[in-house]
Design a protein around this motif. Structure first.
Motif, PDB file in Angstrom:
ATOM      1  N   LEU A 186       7.919  -1.877  -9.316  1.00  0.00           N
ATOM      2  CA  LEU A 186       8.383  -3.241  -9.568  1.00  0.00           C
ATOM      3  C   LEU A 186       7.994  -4.124  -8.388  1.00  0.00           C
ATOM      4  CD1 LEU A 186      11.936  -2.198 -10.796  1.00  0.00           C
ATOM      5  CD2 LEU A 186      10.021  -2.966 -12.235  1.00  0.00           C
ATOM      6  N   GLU A 187       7.191  -5.127  -8.637  1.00  0.00           N
ATOM      7  CA  GLU A 187       6.672  -5.965  -7.552  1.00  0.00           C
ATOM      8  C   GLU A 187       7.115  -7.412  -7.769  1.00  0.00           C
ATOM      9  OE1 GLU A 187       5.076  -5.904  -4.560  1.00  0.00           O
ATOM     10  OE2 GLU A 187       5.218  -8.089  -4.733  1.00  0.00           O
ATOM     11  N   LYS A 188       7.604  -8.008  -6.685  1.00  0.00           N
ATOM     12  CA  LYS A 188       8.080  -9.399  -6.731  1.00  0.00           C
ATOM     13  C   LYS A 188       6.944 -10.395  -6.986  1.00  0.00           C
ATOM     14  CE  LYS A 188      10.121 -12.697  -3.427  1.00  0.00           C
ATOM     15  NZ  LYS A 188       9.026 -13.596  -3.084  1.00  0.00           N
ATOM     16  N   GLY A 208       0.986  -0.661  10.042  1.00  0.00           N
ATOM     17  CA  GLY A 208      -0.464  -0.515   9.883  1.00  0.00           C
ATOM     18  C   GLY A 208      -0.780   0.370   8.682  1.00  0.00           C
ATOM     19  N   MET A 209      -1.935   0.111   8.081  1.00  0.00           N
ATOM     20  CA  MET A 209      -2.286   0.836   6.850  1.00  0.00           C
ATOM     21  C   MET A 209      -2.315   2.364   7.029  1.00  0.00           C
ATOM     22  SD  MET A 209      -5.246  -1.591   5.235  1.00  0.00           S
ATOM     23  CE  MET A 209      -6.300  -1.534   6.663  1.00  0.00           C
ATOM     24  N   PRO A 210      -2.925   2.889   8.093  1.00  0.00           N
ATOM     25  CA  PRO A 210      -2.949   4.363   8.195  1.00  0.00           C
ATOM     26  C   PRO A 210      -1.546   4.953   8.309  1.00  0.00           C
ATOM     27  CG  PRO A 210      -4.423   3.365   9.828  1.00  0.00           C
ATOM     28  CD  PRO A 210      -3.673   2.252   9.198  1.00  0.00           C
ATOM     29  N   GLY A 239       1.099  -6.574  -1.417  1.00  0.00           N
ATOM     30  CA  GLY A 239       2.027  -6.933  -0.337  1.00  0.00           C
ATOM     31  C   GLY A 239       1.290  -7.631   0.789  1.00  0.00           C
ATOM     32  N   ARG A 240       1.431  -7.103   2.006  1.00  0.00           N
ATOM     33  CA  ARG A 240       0.759  -7.710   3.164  1.00  0.00           C
ATOM     34  C   ARG A 240      -0.757  -7.592   3.042  1.00  0.00           C
ATOM     35  NH1 ARG A 240       5.848  -6.252   5.368  1.00  0.00           N
ATOM     36  NH2 ARG A 240       6.505  -7.689   7.019  1.00  0.00           N
ATOM     37  N   SER A 241      -1.205  -6.617   2.280  1.00  0.00           N
ATOM     38  CA  SER A 241      -2.641  -6.448   2.086  1.00  0.00           C
ATOM     39  C   SER A 241      -3.013  -7.137   0.786  1.00  0.00           C
ATOM     40  CB  SER A 241      -2.957  -4.954   2.009  1.00  0.00           C
ATOM     41  OG  SER A 241      -4.324  -4.796   1.805  1.00  0.00           O
ATOM     42  N   GLY A 299       6.803   2.891   3.804  1.00  0.00           N
ATOM     43  CA  GLY A 299       6.113   1.695   4.305  1.00  0.00           C
ATOM     44  C   GLY A 299       6.331   1.507   5.780  1.00  0.00           C
ATOM     45  N   GLN A 300       5.947   0.318   6.250  1.00  0.00           N
ATOM     46  CA  GLN A 300       5.938   0.077   7.692  1.00  0.00           C
ATOM     47  C   GLN A 300       7.334   0.059   8.333  1.00  0.00           C
ATOM     48  OE1 GLN A 300       7.337  -2.909   8.610  1.00  0.00           O
ATOM     49  NE2 GLN A 300       7.511  -3.626   6.494  1.00  0.00           N
ATOM     50  N   GLY A 301       8.394  -0.139   7.531  1.00  0.00           N
ATOM     51  CA  GLY A 301       9.735  -0.263   8.108  1.00  0.00           C
ATOM     52  C   GLY A 301      10.335   1.067   8.526  1.00  0.00           C
ATOM     53  N   MET A 308       0.826  -1.218   0.000  1.00  0.00           N
ATOM     54  CA  MET A 308       0.000   0.000   0.000  1.00  0.00           C
ATOM     55  C   MET A 308       0.855   1.262   0.000  1.00  0.00           C
ATOM     56  SD  MET A 308      -3.340  -0.458   2.301  1.00  0.00           S
ATOM     57  CE  MET A 308      -4.790  -1.254   1.638  1.00  0.00           C
ATOM     58  N   GLY A 309       1.998   1.214   0.714  1.00  0.00           N
ATOM     59  CA  GLY A 309       2.875   2.383   0.778  1.00  0.00           C
ATOM     60  C   GLY A 309       3.507   2.670  -0.577  1.00  0.00           C
ATOM     61  N   GLY A 310       3.897   1.622  -1.287  1.00  0.00           N
ATOM     62  CA  GLY A 310       4.512   1.784  -2.607  1.00  0.00           C
ATOM     63  C   GLY A 310       3.499   2.366  -3.585  1.00  0.00           C
TER      64      GLY A 310
END
Ligand SMILES: Cc1cc2nc3c(=O)[nH]c(=O)nc-3n(C[C@H](O)[C@H](O)[C@H](O)COP(=O)(O)OP(=O)(O)OC[C@H]3O[C@@H](n4cnc5c(N)ncnc54)[C@H](O)[C@@H]3O)c2cc1C
Length: 500
Positions: free
Chosen positions: A30-32, A474-476, A38-40, A466-468, A11-13
């Protein structure tokens, strides 16, 4: 036109791709994996459509902000329903409590558990509101130096709201040490991969956001948001390439040059923004000479969040007594959390999150069927558990408990089933140690200024989202992260003229 490459379509990307494209960048994502999110993510099979990751949407204002920033309207594009109660809490003794957003109804519920608790509830909500306001001061900003944290006014408020104390203990005190209420109003830190027994009381702000700002469900499930972002991206001319794993971030003379794909293909870019897990990006995509601040040693000493065991069931029955979102708390909640976070063993009686989205949205399953999602937090792969043998054991424990909550013959009605176990996150999305909600846990020294920053100070043109990075999991938070990194890029690339 400046070219930006985004590694990862989480979602962040995706949010960052939309923002940068709106500012005039050429953007390639570019997505693997075979599909974005991703997580979502989502599984669509045999008439079922199940969100595999997040199911709880709070702070929808963060999504509204993203959409507004690109000239779109979130509410108009997605059909949102507010859930009330937010959750039903099931306890080991068969009792339950509904956590309503409606305060009068919530007060009635807590009175049922412990007469006289309504006043305590309102005091708790009031104090949590202060923590929310204070916390957002730290959440909603880019950091450059440690002095950015030094806000005397905020420090004073931190002490006044006792946000530095232990979360579980403080909540228990608010509710006169009633165990059921302490559990019900402190579990939210689990969404950050943190045990409430280890978390700061500051994280009551999540409980506040949840109850006061409301919980939402987009028709079709959370993945409809990803689908909508992808459709906007394609309409805006963003290129999204799936099954395109990046193998290396290319650097020359201290500047990012682009990326090399696992296929051997090289793509040039002015900017690279990695949405892949941040510790993974540093360790695997950047050569050690370009990440002296994040050596393997330092990355190895960081604190990683927990993982999870996920079970998705299609059943040929409808259970009218169920709520859309529920939680089950083990009797010995502390032992359950210590098993996950401290001893890294399988919990005896796992607590879990139960989501039955067909309560709100029957279109997610064939007519007359229900979709059941169970998420039990588990130790991450540091635990060295053999998941081949552990998974069937966990499944049995969860089904035993579900038969008490849902129906004694639930097993007989399962007609479709999938699982997701800790090693799957590592294999599928390169999540270090198979961490589920996000990779780095969110203790004090991995939050705000202390969380890895959203830019590399060693490679010009390399950013993170992103979350890192901050604000975190979390999404928000990830929506906010996409805004913060975009603001940083705009500032550093002097693009303010494009920001009309
Ligand atoms: C089971 C579960 C339940 C959750 N529940 C909630 C919830 O209810 N509410 C909530 O708000 N949050 C929840 N979360 C957390 C939330 O989903 C995440 O924090 C958020 O989605 C992370 O988004 P992200 O942008 O950081 O990217 P991620 O989703 O982490 O995506 C990163 C992407 O990068 C890709 N990638 C990795 N390496 C490479 C590479 N080398 N090349 C190309 N691509 C690569 C991955 O495949 C992935 O698609 C949950 C998470 C899980 C797993």
């Amino acid at each position: 036109m400046k070219k930006a490459i985004i590694i990862g379509a989480g979602m962040g990307g995706l949010a960052t791709a939309l923002r940068l494209r709106h500012l005039g960048f050429e953007v390639v994502v570019l997505e693997k994996q075979a599909q974005p999110g991703g997580r979502s993510n989502v599984i669509q099979e045999d008439g079922y459509r199940v969100d595999t990751g997040p199911t709880i949407l709070v702070m929808k204002n963060t999504f509204e902000e993203l959409y507004r920033s690109i000239g779109q309207d979130f509410e108009q594009r997605l059909k949102l329903v507010q859930l009330d109660p937010n959750y039903r809490i099931y306890y080991h003794d068969g009792t339950s409590l509904d956590l309503f957003s409606n305060m009068a109804r919530l007060a009635q519920e807590v009175e049922k558990v412990a007469p006289g608790s309504a006043q305590r509830l309102f005091r708790f909500i009031g104090e949590s509101a202060k923590k929310y306001e204070l916390g957002m001061d730290f959440v909603d900003r880019n950091y450059a130096r440690i002095t950015d944290l030094a806000n005397p006014e905020a420090g004073w408020r931190l002490l006044r709201t006792s946000a530095h104390q232990n979360l579980y203990r403080q909540v228990a005190r608010f509710f006169n040490f009633n165990d059921k209420l302490a559990k019900a109003f402190s579990f939210h830190s689990m969404f950050l991969g943190l045990s409430p027994f280890d978390a700061l009381a500051m994280y009551s702000l999540i409980t506040y956001a949840d109850l006061a700002l409301g919980m939402w469900y987009p028709k079709g499930g959370i993945y409809s948001i990803v689908e909508d972002m992808v459709s906007l991206a394609l309409g805006m001319g963003i290129e999204i390439r799936t099954q395109a794993p990046v193998e290396q971030i290319c650097v020359e003379n201290g500047r990012v040059q682009g990326v090399a794909l696992a296929s051997g293909e090289r793509l040039g870019a002015d900017l690279v923004i990695s949405n892949a897990d941040l510790p993974y990006t540093y360790r695997k995509l950047l050569a050690p000479q370009f990440r002296k601040a994040y050596s393997d040693h330092r990355l190895g000493r960081m604190h990683y969040a927990c993982s999870g065991f996920l079970m998705y069931l299609g059943v040929d029955r409808i259970y009218p007594h169920l709520r859309h979102q529920s939680l089950y708390f083990a009797e010995d909640y502390k032992a359950n959390l210590d098993a996950i976070f401290k001893y890294k063993t399988l919990p005896e009686d796992p607590s879990f999150h139960l989501s039955v989205p067909t309560v709100t949205d029957p279109s997610l399953a064939p007519a007359g069927h229900s979709l059941i999602y169970v998420l039990a937090p588990m130790p991450n792969l540091d635990a060295k558990l053999d998941w081949e043998t552990a998974a069937p054991l966990v499944r049995e424990k969860l089904l035993n408990r579900l038969e008490k909550i849902i129906a004694p013959d639930l097993r007989r009605h399962i007609v479709w089933e999938r699982q997701y176990i800790p090693p799957d996150w590592e294999r599928d999305i390169n999540a270090p140690l198979g961490t589920a909600f996000g990779s780095l846990s969110q203790g004090f020294f991995q939050s705000a200024y202390f969380r890895p920053h959203n830019k590399s100070y060693e490679v010009e043109g390399l950013y993170f989202v992103g979350q890192g990075t901050y604000p975190g999991i979390g999404m928000p938070m990830v929506m906010i992260s996409s805004r913060l990194v975009t603001e940083r890029i705009v500032k550093e690339w002097k693009l303010s003229s494009l920001l009309s």
